[in-house]
Design a protein around this motif. Sequence first.
Motif: not given
Length: 343
Positions: A319-327, A278-280
């Motif tokens: 950077r902050a990513l949508r759907g992810r708590k940690e930047p 998901n992060t990728t």
Amino acid sequence: MPPFRAGVWILAPAAGALAGLLYGLVFEIEPLVSAIRGAFIGAPVLLYERGVLMRRWRDLIRRTATPVFGVATVATYVAMIVLGNAAAGTVLHHGFGYMADARVAMRMTETGFAYALGISALATFVLRVRDLMGPRVFASLLVGRYHRAITEERIFLFLDVAGSTRFAEEHGDLAAQTWLGAIFNALALPVRRSQGSIDDYIGDMALVSWSMDRGVRDAACLECVFDFLRIVEADAERWIDRFGQVPTFRAALHCGPVVTAEIGLERRKIAYFGDTLNTTSRLEGLAKELGAGIVVSGDLLDRLTHLPGHIHVSDLGVRALRGRKEPLRIAAVRTLRTVKAAS
């Protein structure tokens, strides 16, 4: 030309000789004769399938429809069988004094030809299934590696074709599909060179992955992207002549733990589950927002301890990513060699 690998040149005739010995055992033929014929017939076929012999022809017919692929491949095998048997007969006659007449030694029995052709046809079918499923998925399903879900670390590349929607609007969906097919065909060689695996195609995006050790070795995962871009750029004139433009891309790479498992009953597939994937995906979306051609997560950069000198890294911060708590710390990468990436 693929790099020279001594192992392939040893294993190919050895495997052919074993197939010949099996035939000799069944039909009570002298072991030396059956082994030499098997080696001379089997080695070219196996070297061809490994991309060592006639690679351009092999790659050409692999792009065709399955019926055309089957007929062309079997025809290629027939030619190799006939020539290989003739070479074996020559060696048997002149080297071992087998049969008084060289022409007789070079002949092939109907049974022998049917056996060689049958094995070749079976190999064609198996290899086509492997192509449809992907070499890694095919091998993993055969050995049942992911029959039970396991946790492993992998590197993922999301490679997105830029401007595909606009291309489809201008040229139509059929032309767009042909264009994407040509692009993904060009991607196959760089992925194979880097020992990666094309795991899926999702619209205009290809999902590629590596085991951690293979992907970080000599920065193979990054070299794959640059290798692909170089191939496309080197063929720029052909792309323009055929499609009116040279394709450009965005790429995002990240690594981490995933759960890998076989899923499905009617159609089996190896699938990944977890935040890494998901992060990728989110990283690829961020690359588009930032106008960056190739972005890499800090997690992956930390694993790439020895970057080749031609790769330049530009820090893009946390950077902050949508759907992810940690930047996530990310960076843009580029090569000092001439390539073209989306911006």
